[in-house]
Motif scaffolding. Sequence first.
Motif, PDB file in Angstrom:
ATOM      1  N   UNK A 416      -3.537 -51.531  32.871  1.00 29.78           N
ATOM      2  CA  UNK A 416      -3.722 -50.187  32.337  1.00 29.78           C
ATOM      3  C   UNK A 416      -3.849 -49.178  33.467  1.00 29.78           C
ATOM      4  N   UNK A 417      -3.109 -48.102  33.363  1.00 27.88           N
ATOM      5  CA  UNK A 417      -3.121 -47.057  34.392  1.00 27.88           C
ATOM      6  C   UNK A 417      -4.225 -46.048  34.089  1.00 27.88           C
ATOM      7  N   UNK A 418      -5.184 -45.889  35.007  1.00 28.65           N
ATOM      8  CA  UNK A 418      -6.255 -44.922  34.756  1.00 28.65           C
ATOM      9  C   UNK A 418      -5.718 -43.525  34.524  1.00 28.65           C
ATOM     10  N   UNK A 419      -4.544 -43.217  35.080  1.00 27.74           N
ATOM     11  CA  UNK A 419      -4.012 -41.854  34.943  1.00 27.74           C
ATOM     12  C   UNK A 419      -3.592 -41.540  33.517  1.00 27.74           C
ATOM     13  N   UNK A 420      -3.484 -42.606  32.660  1.00 29.74           N
ATOM     14  CA  UNK A 420      -3.041 -42.356  31.293  1.00 29.74           C
ATOM     15  C   UNK A 420      -4.070 -41.592  30.493  1.00 29.74           C
ATOM     16  N   UNK A 421      -5.325 -41.546  30.969  1.00 29.14           N
ATOM     17  CA  UNK A 421      -6.367 -40.808  30.253  1.00 29.14           C
ATOM     18  C   UNK A 421      -6.294 -39.311  30.529  1.00 29.14           C
ATOM     19  N   UNK A 422      -5.530 -38.896  31.506  1.00 30.24           N
ATOM     20  CA  UNK A 422      -5.412 -37.479  31.841  1.00 30.24           C
ATOM     21  C   UNK A 422      -4.098 -37.247  32.543  1.00 30.24           C
ATOM     22  N   UNK A 423      -3.926 -36.073  33.131  1.00 28.83           N
ATOM     23  CA  UNK A 423      -2.663 -35.797  33.811  1.00 28.83           C
ATOM     24  C   UNK A 423      -2.613 -36.543  35.131  1.00 28.83           C
ATOM     25  N   UNK A 424      -1.399 -36.868  35.559  1.00 27.16           N
ATOM     26  CA  UNK A 424      -1.213 -37.557  36.834  1.00 27.16           C
ATOM     27  C   UNK A 424      -1.745 -36.705  37.979  1.00 27.16           C
ATOM     28  N   UNK A 425      -1.535 -35.410  37.872  1.00 26.76           N
ATOM     29  CA  UNK A 425      -1.980 -34.506  38.944  1.00 26.76           C
ATOM     30  C   UNK A 425      -3.497 -34.552  39.101  1.00 26.76           C
ATOM     31  N   UNK A 426      -4.243 -34.550  37.963  1.00 22.01           N
ATOM     32  CA  UNK A 426      -5.710 -34.628  38.030  1.00 22.01           C
ATOM     33  C   UNK A 426      -6.152 -35.957  38.627  1.00 22.01           C
ATOM     34  N   UNK A 427      -5.458 -37.018  38.252  1.00 22.66           N
ATOM     35  CA  UNK A 427      -5.815 -38.347  38.744  1.00 22.66           C
ATOM     36  C   UNK A 427      -5.655 -38.420  40.257  1.00 22.66           C
ATOM     37  N   UNK A 428      -4.516 -37.912  40.751  1.00 20.12           N
ATOM     38  CA  UNK A 428      -4.256 -37.927  42.194  1.00 20.12           C
ATOM     39  C   UNK A 428      -5.254 -37.036  42.930  1.00 20.12           C
ATOM     40  N   UNK A 429      -5.556 -35.887  42.348  1.00 21.34           N
ATOM     41  CA  UNK A 429      -6.503 -34.959  42.974  1.00 21.34           C
ATOM     42  C   UNK A 429      -7.878 -35.603  43.117  1.00 21.34           C
ATOM     43  N   UNK A 430      -8.324 -36.327  42.091  1.00 20.42           N
ATOM     44  CA  UNK A 430      -9.637 -36.986  42.139  1.00 20.42           C
ATOM     45  C   UNK A 430      -9.674 -38.066  43.217  1.00 20.42           C
ATOM     46  N   UNK A 431      -8.577 -38.833  43.325  1.00 19.84           N
ATOM     47  CA  UNK A 431      -8.518 -39.859  44.364  1.00 19.84           C
ATOM     48  C   UNK A 431      -8.578 -39.214  45.749  1.00 19.84           C
TER      49      UNK A 431
END
Length: 471
Positions: A416-431
């Motif tokens: 399961x991809x954690x980014x599926x819960x939100x936008x890819x951009x938000x996921x990358x920004x958080x990382x």
Amino acid sequence: MSKQTVLVIDDERDIRELLTITLGRMELDVDAVGSVSEARNALANRRYDLCFTDMRLPDGSGQEIIELISATYPDMPVAMITAYGNVDAAVNALKAGAFDFVSKPVDIHLLRRLVKTALRLSEERRAESGNKAAPGADRLIGESPVMVEVRSKIAKLARNQAPVYIGGESGVGKELVARLIHELGPRASGTFVPVNCGAIPSELMESEFFGHRKGSFTGAHADKEGLFQAAHGGTLFLDEVAELPLHMQVKLLRAIQEKAVRPIGGRDEVPVDVRILSATHKNLAALVEQGQFRQDLFYRINVIELRVPPLRERRGDVPRLADFILRQLAVESGGAPGTLKPDALAALEAYQFPGNVRELENILERAMAMCEGDTIEADDLMLPQRTSLPTDASPATAGGMPVPNAATPAGPPAPRNPASDGSLEDYITNIERDTIIKALEESRYNKTATAKKLGITFRALRYKLKKLGID
């Protein structure tokens, strides 16, 4: 200095006398005639700064006069005099090129404001005649045919007071277009008030648009002016107008037609002199068909429609736009402008840009944070991967990502991809934020050491800290 001149065309003697006296008190030189033929003679023999024409004349219509002036005397604003409540005639006049309209019985205060605005426009048109510079070219970037046409339409729309509906996908720059229409017109010295109709809670809309009086409801501790009053003498830009609830659409229509608003708790209506520009990324005509948007309001705000094209319809503008954005980012960060390597530029030109210019800005801002030095490579862009194989791609990869082979049995389900819960951009920004904070802590908040640990330049780290809001 000679007086400015006005031509009044109306077959009612009382109206001619009223306008002649009123305009004369404004130190204007007035000629008044009662027919189309007399008007044609007057226009042929004298230069006028402004014209008022009635809709119905003994030997023709005011529409003829408006079309004649628009074609032959484009520097002269012309206003239509209409019967009270005749919205259709007013809309047709505006479409034909009228600057504005006044209703009978004529409100002297509104008339004076209209005259001042129109004469200011007349002066600006004549001062700018011969200036071939494309309006807004310094901000509305692009030399593609569609953008040249958009700038040409903006210049024309800036000359009158007709409501303009700006259509286009999210991120194409609809608010920028609205600002240019305002700034290039006679209301430039007035206020430009943008409002996102979808961001105002339904229960607060009437107060936000029309204002309220002290004590009119719980929490109304003082008088408050609304958005219409704030935009008085200027332009009110209704962004995402499709989000207005139906009850508010009725009130908005009345305010536009009557050129007056009544604050909540107020007894009297307050006259407002506002030009209405509106926009949405939705199909407003379809919403009318579905009963979600009032047809009468649609016709009132959609007197003239201006479509702003998506970025994929003007791919040739991408290099110029990218260069402009990178220079703007350099000004904000205090560094040197970034440059795109050929492979990066080619990737941008091939990309579909579902988010249009706004997405291009975000992509380049992220790339400047991720690249080494000031040179952006294709991988730094982190463009979303294509969902189908390009014709020149090998069967094993698409856009650099492995794809399943049709002959190979599918393996176990992907994790399961954690980014599926939100936008890819938000996921990358958080990382990215977590990684930088961890490196700062390990380096005891020494930024030079942190940049070295992360393998980026000090300038890139400083840019990232500002972008991510890390103190």
